[in-house]
Design a protein around this motif. Structure first.
Motif, short mmCIF file in Angstrom:
data_model
loop_
_atom_site.label_atom_id
_atom_site.label_comp_id
_atom_site.label_asym_id
_atom_site.label_seq_id
_atom_site.Cartn_x
_atom_site.Cartn_y
_atom_site.Cartn_z
N LEU A 144 0.83 -1.21 0.00
CA LEU A 144 0.00 0.00 0.00
C LEU A 144 0.86 1.26 0.00
N VAL A 145 1.89 1.28 0.86
CA VAL A 145 2.73 2.47 1.01
C VAL A 145 3.52 2.76 -0.26
N VAL A 146 4.03 1.72 -0.92
CA VAL A 146 4.89 1.90 -2.10
C VAL A 146 4.07 2.06 -3.38
N ARG A 147 3.05 1.23 -3.54
CA ARG A 147 2.29 1.20 -4.80
C ARG A 147 1.10 2.16 -4.83
N ARG A 148 0.57 2.50 -3.66
CA ARG A 148 -0.61 3.37 -3.59
C ARG A 148 -0.30 4.58 -2.72
N LYS A 149 0.66 5.37 -3.15
CA LYS A 149 1.17 6.47 -2.34
C LYS A 149 0.17 7.62 -2.25
N ASN A 150 -0.35 7.87 -1.05
CA ASN A 150 -1.22 9.03 -0.79
C ASN A 150 -1.21 9.33 0.70
N ALA A 151 -2.00 10.32 1.13
CA ALA A 151 -2.01 10.73 2.53
C ALA A 151 -2.47 9.59 3.45
N LEU A 152 -3.45 8.80 2.99
CA LEU A 152 -3.98 7.71 3.80
C LEU A 152 -2.93 6.62 4.04
N THR A 153 -2.23 6.21 2.97
CA THR A 153 -1.22 5.15 3.11
C THR A 153 -0.03 5.63 3.94
N SER A 154 0.30 6.92 3.85
CA SER A 154 1.37 7.47 4.69
C SER A 154 0.98 7.40 6.15
#
Length: 213
Positions: A195-205
């Protein structure tokens, strides 16, 4: 090693052509390029050291470190606050120094020879030796005779007989529960990393920060 493999050697060659070589090149060019990885490694070392309760309590006989002090006082919220501050600081610096590299011409490994080789091996063995000293000490003392909690002269297998005789279920739980926890942690880590690497956005951060804390 992974960070060094991602460095393009053409950057080092360019630095050499501009008069920056040797130790100067290492600190001026190589270290800044691998700084995000060094910071991540430093955070892991900090976390492990900061949370180590067993070593100072058992081997250090209650030597007062942070975990030893807060364990009986139930003030772990302080540890969470300190850990959060350190993690956020690390994340800020890492993001500030983050960049991507394509190692089309990776640095070649060269085995050090002579005195340099001896010193490199000596430094490596010293670090590993210090790291395994607690395990060696615990293994050694496990064969010493005891009267209650006090060591007495001589060696025996009484401690092992007592442990397996009285604490069989506890030893079994010590093996089974961590294995189950490890499987769960690995699965969660893979999902969070994806999620953190492939779907980078405020939520995953946010998920990344919460998982580290």
């Amino acid at each position: 090693k992974g960070a060094l493999k991602n460095i393009d050697n053409s950057l080092v060659e360019a630095a050499n052509n501009l008069g920056c070589s040797g130790i100067k090149c290492f600190f001026k060019v190589v270290i800044p390029l691998i700084m995000p990885t060094l910071l991540a490694a430093a955070l892991l070392v900090f976390m492990r050291s900061f949370a180590d309760f067993g070593t100072p309590m058992l081997i250090g006989e209650g030597y007062r470190t942070f975990p030893v002090v807060f364990y009986p006082e139930s003030i772990t919220v302080i540890a969470i606050v300190v850990t959060t501050v350190v993690f956020l600081a690390q994340k800020y610096v890492s993001n500030k120094n983050a960049f991507s590299l394509n190692a089309l011409h990776p640095i070649e490994e060269k085995a050090p020879k002579g005195l340099a080789g001896f010193l490199a091996h000596a430094a490596s063995y010293l670090v590993v030796g210090i790291a395994i000293l607690p395990q060696i000490y615990v293994s050694y003392t496990s064969f010493k005779k005891t009267e209650g909690k006090i060591f007495v002269p001589g060696y025996s297998l009484e401690s092992y007989a007592s442990a397996f005789g009285k604490l069989g279920r506890s030893i079994q739980n010590t093996i089974i529960i961590p294995i189950c926890a490890l499987v769960i942690i690995v699965l969660l880590a893979i999902m969070i990393a994806y999620l953190v690497v492939r779907r980078k956005n405020a939520l995953t951060s946010t998920v990344d920060i919460i998982s580290m804390i």
